[in-house]
Motif scaffolding. Sequence first.
Motif, PDB file in Angstrom:
ATOM      1  N   ARG A  63       1.335   5.064   9.350  1.00  0.00           N
ATOM      2  CA  ARG A  63       1.951   5.653  10.528  1.00  0.00           C
ATOM      3  C   ARG A  63       3.211   4.910  10.958  1.00  0.00           C
ATOM      4  O   ARG A  63       4.175   5.509  11.390  1.00  0.00           O
ATOM      5  CB  ARG A  63       0.930   5.661  11.657  1.00  0.00           C
ATOM      6  N   TRP A  64       3.201   3.589  10.823  1.00  0.00           N
ATOM      7  CA  TRP A  64       4.314   2.787  11.319  1.00  0.00           C
ATOM      8  C   TRP A  64       5.039   2.038  10.210  1.00  0.00           C
ATOM      9  O   TRP A  64       5.682   1.035  10.457  1.00  0.00           O
ATOM     10  CB  TRP A  64       3.815   1.782  12.355  1.00  0.00           C
ATOM     11  N   ARG A  65       4.953   2.517   8.989  1.00  0.00           N
ATOM     12  CA  ARG A  65       5.609   1.811   7.893  1.00  0.00           C
ATOM     13  C   ARG A  65       6.371   2.765   6.998  1.00  0.00           C
ATOM     14  O   ARG A  65       6.073   3.944   6.937  1.00  0.00           O
ATOM     15  CB  ARG A  65       4.597   1.007   7.083  1.00  0.00           C
ATOM     16  N   GLU A  66       7.334   2.224   6.305  1.00  0.00           N
ATOM     17  CA  GLU A  66       8.096   2.985   5.324  1.00  0.00           C
ATOM     18  C   GLU A  66       7.222   3.218   4.089  1.00  0.00           C
ATOM     19  O   GLU A  66       6.389   2.369   3.758  1.00  0.00           O
ATOM     20  CB  GLU A  66       9.336   2.186   4.903  1.00  0.00           C
ATOM     21  N   PRO A  67       7.399   4.340   3.375  1.00  0.00           N
ATOM     22  CA  PRO A  67       6.673   4.528   2.125  1.00  0.00           C
ATOM     23  C   PRO A  67       7.045   3.423   1.135  1.00  0.00           C
ATOM     24  O   PRO A  67       8.193   2.969   1.092  1.00  0.00           O
ATOM     25  CB  PRO A  67       7.162   5.881   1.618  1.00  0.00           C
ATOM     26  N   GLU A  68       6.058   2.980   0.359  1.00  0.00           N
ATOM     27  CA  GLU A  68       6.279   1.897  -0.592  1.00  0.00           C
ATOM     28  C   GLU A  68       5.502   2.169  -1.875  1.00  0.00           C
ATOM     29  O   GLU A  68       4.336   2.542  -1.833  1.00  0.00           O
ATOM     30  CB  GLU A  68       5.814   0.577   0.021  1.00  0.00           C
ATOM     31  N   LEU A  69       6.167   2.002  -3.010  1.00  0.00           N
ATOM     32  CA  LEU A  69       5.495   2.116  -4.305  1.00  0.00           C
ATOM     33  C   LEU A  69       4.937   0.760  -4.685  1.00  0.00           C
ATOM     34  O   LEU A  69       5.587  -0.267  -4.491  1.00  0.00           O
ATOM     35  CB  LEU A  69       6.483   2.576  -5.381  1.00  0.00           C
ATOM     36  N   ARG A  70       3.723   0.765  -5.233  1.00  0.00           N
ATOM     37  CA  ARG A  70       3.089  -0.454  -5.726  1.00  0.00           C
ATOM     38  C   ARG A  70       2.477  -0.167  -7.083  1.00  0.00           C
ATOM     39  O   ARG A  70       2.190   0.975  -7.419  1.00  0.00           O
ATOM     40  CB  ARG A  70       1.975  -0.910  -4.782  1.00  0.00           C
ATOM     41  N   TRP A  71       2.254  -1.262  -7.838  1.00  0.00           N
ATOM     42  CA  TRP A  71       1.541  -1.111  -9.094  1.00  0.00           C
ATOM     43  C   TRP A  71       0.215  -0.417  -8.819  1.00  0.00           C
ATOM     44  O   TRP A  71      -0.403  -0.626  -7.774  1.00  0.00           O
ATOM     45  CB  TRP A  71       1.269  -2.481  -9.726  1.00  0.00           C
ATOM     46  N   ARG A  72      -0.233   0.392  -9.734  1.00  0.00           N
ATOM     47  CA  ARG A  72      -1.488   1.139  -9.572  1.00  0.00           C
ATOM     48  C   ARG A  72      -2.635   0.166  -9.398  1.00  0.00           C
ATOM     49  O   ARG A  72      -2.745  -0.819 -10.132  1.00  0.00           O
ATOM     50  CB  ARG A  72      -1.695   2.021 -10.811  1.00  0.00           C
TER      51      ARG A  72
END
Length: 98
Positions: A63-72
């Motif tokens: 809700r309060w964060r930017e989208p972020e990609l992480r290792w699976r």
Amino acid sequence: MRGSRAAGATTTRCPSCGTHLITQWVGRVAALHARCDAAPIGPEHEQLLRTPDRLTWCLVTGRWREPELRWRCPSRQCTHDVVIEHHCRQPAPPSTLF
């Protein structure tokens, strides 16, 4: 160059096919530049679409964060959305006349 990369993911469009993409440098030391389809896929599609040359990533949102990609996540039991690297089937338009 410390701090030159943005922390979160950015959205853009593929120059060839116009698909919405999520892009981000993933990792801290030997980072990979991930360009993923913005639409999440389900676990059943992940098994069919993933190859050694086409990785899947966790898309962490809040809700309060930017989208972020992480290792699976290794457990594959996480609750994050899963996105897959974009493979465009259309050739890129020429960028110059010569």
